[in-house]
Scaffold this motif. Structure first.
Motif, mmCIF file in Angstrom:
data_model
loop_
_atom_site.group_PDB
_atom_site.id
_atom_site.type_symbol
_atom_site.label_atom_id
_atom_site.label_comp_id
_atom_site.label_asym_id
_atom_site.label_seq_id
_atom_site.Cartn_x
_atom_site.Cartn_y
_atom_site.Cartn_z
ATOM 1 N N LYS A 122 -61.664 -0.057 34.896
ATOM 2 C CA LYS A 122 -63.038 0.146 34.320
ATOM 3 C C LYS A 122 -64.050 1.346 34.901
ATOM 4 O O LYS A 122 -63.861 2.590 34.669
ATOM 5 C CB LYS A 122 -62.968 -0.684 33.143
ATOM 6 C CG LYS A 122 -63.854 -0.169 32.009
ATOM 7 C CD LYS A 122 -64.384 -0.191 30.514
ATOM 8 C CE LYS A 122 -64.661 0.742 29.776
ATOM 9 N NZ LYS A 122 -66.403 1.503 30.291
ATOM 10 N N LEU A 123 -63.954 0.406 35.905
ATOM 11 C CA LEU A 123 -65.692 1.311 35.930
ATOM 12 C C LEU A 123 -65.960 2.693 36.998
ATOM 13 O O LEU A 123 -66.132 3.564 37.286
ATOM 14 C CB LEU A 123 -66.703 0.377 37.050
ATOM 15 C CG LEU A 123 -67.309 -0.211 35.975
ATOM 16 C CD1 LEU A 123 -67.759 -2.318 36.976
ATOM 17 C CD2 LEU A 123 -68.037 -0.770 35.321
ATOM 18 N N ASN A 129 -64.726 9.649 35.164
ATOM 19 C CA ASN A 129 -65.516 11.211 34.315
ATOM 20 C C ASN A 129 -66.627 11.534 34.206
ATOM 21 O O ASN A 129 -66.634 12.902 34.413
ATOM 22 C CB ASN A 129 -65.850 9.752 32.594
ATOM 23 C CG ASN A 129 -64.096 10.114 32.566
ATOM 24 O OD1 ASN A 129 -63.667 11.206 32.622
ATOM 25 N ND2 ASN A 129 -63.733 9.095 31.869
ATOM 26 N N LYS A 130 -67.990 10.854 35.433
ATOM 27 C CA LYS A 130 -68.761 11.177 35.931
ATOM 28 C C LYS A 130 -68.700 12.817 36.742
ATOM 29 O O LYS A 130 -69.330 13.357 36.781
ATOM 30 C CB LYS A 130 -69.869 10.136 36.230
ATOM 31 C CG LYS A 130 -71.562 9.981 35.757
ATOM 32 C CD LYS A 130 -71.982 8.627 36.190
ATOM 33 C CE LYS A 130 -73.279 8.715 36.848
ATOM 34 N NZ LYS A 130 -74.209 7.867 37.614
ATOM 35 N N ARG A 166 -62.927 4.360 36.633
ATOM 36 C CA ARG A 166 -62.816 5.398 35.526
ATOM 37 C C ARG A 166 -64.071 6.627 35.169
ATOM 38 O O ARG A 166 -64.101 7.225 35.284
ATOM 39 C CB ARG A 166 -61.732 4.523 34.354
ATOM 40 C CG ARG A 166 -61.197 5.814 34.110
ATOM 41 C CD ARG A 166 -59.964 4.614 32.844
ATOM 42 N NE ARG A 166 -58.550 5.603 33.107
ATOM 43 C CZ ARG A 166 -57.528 6.223 33.946
ATOM 44 N NH1 ARG A 166 -57.777 7.249 32.810
ATOM 45 N NH2 ARG A 166 -57.203 6.210 34.301
ATOM 46 N N ASP A 167 -64.885 5.298 34.990
ATOM 47 C CA ASP A 167 -66.292 5.749 34.256
ATOM 48 C C ASP A 167 -66.996 6.398 35.428
ATOM 49 O O ASP A 167 -67.125 8.002 35.399
ATOM 50 C CB ASP A 167 -67.001 4.894 33.867
ATOM 51 C CG ASP A 167 -66.559 3.950 32.797
ATOM 52 O OD1 ASP A 167 -65.761 4.360 31.941
ATOM 53 O OD2 ASP A 167 -66.840 2.814 32.656
ATOM 54 N N MET A 175 -71.297 1.942 39.828
ATOM 55 C CA MET A 175 -71.246 1.950 38.774
ATOM 56 C C MET A 175 -72.536 0.916 37.528
ATOM 57 O O MET A 175 -72.610 0.805 36.747
ATOM 58 C CB MET A 175 -69.662 2.023 37.248
ATOM 59 C CG MET A 175 -69.695 3.429 37.803
ATOM 60 S SD MET A 175 -70.497 4.487 37.309
ATOM 61 C CE MET A 175 -70.531 4.854 35.797
#
Ligand SMILES: *Cc1c(COP(=O)(O)O)cnc(C)c1O
Length: 395
Positions: free
Chosen positions: A289-290, A296-297, A292-293, A392
């Motif tokens: 999840k991190l 996105n950034k 993926r974040d 992240m």
């Protein structure tokens, strides 16, 4: 501002306060049960090639990937060599692989005395191109005594090994169809792809579960690590049984006799490494999840920019974004890339270009190749970006 400066400044802004001494992918054991699990191995004396952590690790991986059988081994290279051997690859055979991969994909073939034969990649997935594969097979493949051989070298075409590059799923369903048509074994190098999957008929299928065998690596730089480690995934129980057997010296079970019924290796994952692996697997979902974040950034930072793009998973594919990757879009990519890399390294951001194509390495310079034009185009344009989940959050 010149384009290399602009790109580096966007990378730095994305990394924010993390913009010094940042490597591509670093292991982290913070807030995990690693110490407790390793302590258990040391206290009980079960540190070597069998023990409860090995089966726990295999079971958790089987649950996560959906593969019926998981066989843990000492690293990803060994997993590939074992997989190739299990589907019948032997000395002198040819194995079709993409030239854009880590050297282990080719080395594992050479370790068996067989020969890599390079097939082009596609622009979108960076993995082996199904069209190029079929085209090359039409050029070279003939049946001789019911065995598929390369009519130019007269060697058996024994397997196809697509690679899920940087965690982006390769077009493995199309490749599988071509392998079935030509009756060639399919092995997936999913070393980098733990957590990557493809939506197939509304079902999410983990990378490494399409071929006869898929392999994963747990080296220190991968999404999660055992220190060193690898695994074979398979839905074929006969292959699974044989994999366990020949990775443990092919010894027949007996309270005292040493009898080995065929050639085997000492390839099993030590219990102490499996203990580390279990502690990492418990944090896998959160890390994905991190990552993926973070992806996105980076996407947002480069959205309005025409000189480069951040690579994205294709439709119906989920990437683990093992290494987030930037593609240069303009002219003279090699010159611009060199400038970005040297400026980045000077500011202690350790970016990397994608690997040198395998057919350009001295040991593979004489290897058989199809038309590799897309591989050449892409290999000049790609830069891997820092992708550790701990960028992240304080893990
Ligand atoms: C890491 C990697 C391997 C080899 O794994 P090790 O555990 O390092 O031996 C094989 N193929 C690819 C594509 C890899 O990235």
């Amino acid at each position: 501002m010149d384009i290399s400066k602009e790109i580096l400044s966007r990378i730095k802004n994305t990394l924010g306060k993390n913009d010094v001494n940042v490597h591509l992918h670093e292991p982290s054991f913070l807030n995990t049960n690693a110490l407790n699990y390793v302590k258990d191995c040391i206290e009980t004396g079960w540190v070597s090639s069998s023990g409860k952590w090995v089966s726990r690790f295999e079971n958790l991986l089987s649950d996560f990937t959906g593969a019926k059988h998981v066989i843990a081994v000492s690293n990803g290279t060994v997993a590939l060599r074992l997989a190739l051997y299990l589907v019948g690859v032997r000395a002198d055979d040819e194995v079709l692989i993409p030239p854009m991969s880590f050297v282990a994909t080719a080395n594992s073939i050479s370790h068996l005395g067989a020969n890599p034969h390079f097939i082009d990649i596609d622009k979108e997935s960076l993995g082996m191109c199904p069209v190029a594969l079929d085209k090359r097979l039409n050029e070279i493949a003939v049946l001789k005594d019911n065995i598929l051989v390369n009519k130019f070298t007269e060697k058996k075409i024994a397997a196809v090994v697509p690679v899920h590059v940087f965690g982006l799923p390769a077009k493995v369903e199309e490749i599988k169809k071509i392998c079935s048509k030509w009756n060639i074994a399919l092995i997936e190098d999913a070393a980098e792809a733990l957590g990557s999957s493809i939506l197939s008929n509304t079902k999410k299928i983990h990378c490494g579960s399409f071929g006869e065998i898929g392999i994963i690596s747990f080296n220190g730089n991968k999404v999660i690590t055992c220190g060193g480690g690898g695994a074979l995934l398979t839905n074929n129980s006969k292959i699974a049984r044989l994999a366990k057997h020949i990775s443990t010296t092919a010894k027949l079970d007996h309270p005292w006799e040493f009898f080995h019924d065929q050639l085997g290796w000492n390839d099993r994952l030590p219990n102490i490494n499996a203990a580390l692996g279990v502690s990492q697997l418990e944090h896998l979902e959160m890390r994905l999840k991190l990552k993926r974040d973070l992806h996105n950034k980076f996407l947002n930072s480069f959205e309005d920019f025409s000189g480069a793009e951040i690579l994205k998973e294709s439709k119906n594919c989920e990437s683990n974004y093992w290494l987030i990757t930037l593609r240069l879009l303009g002219n003279n990519p090699e010159i611009i890339r060199k400038k970005i890399l040297s400026d980045a390294h000077a500011s202690k951001i350790y970016l990397r270009p994608s690997w040198k194509l395998l057919n350009k390495l001295p040991m593979y310079s004489e290897a058989q190749c199809g038309d590799l034009s897309q591989s050449y185009i892409q290999s000049e344009r790609l830069i891997n970006l820092p992708s550790s989940p701990q960028l992240m959050a304080n893990l």
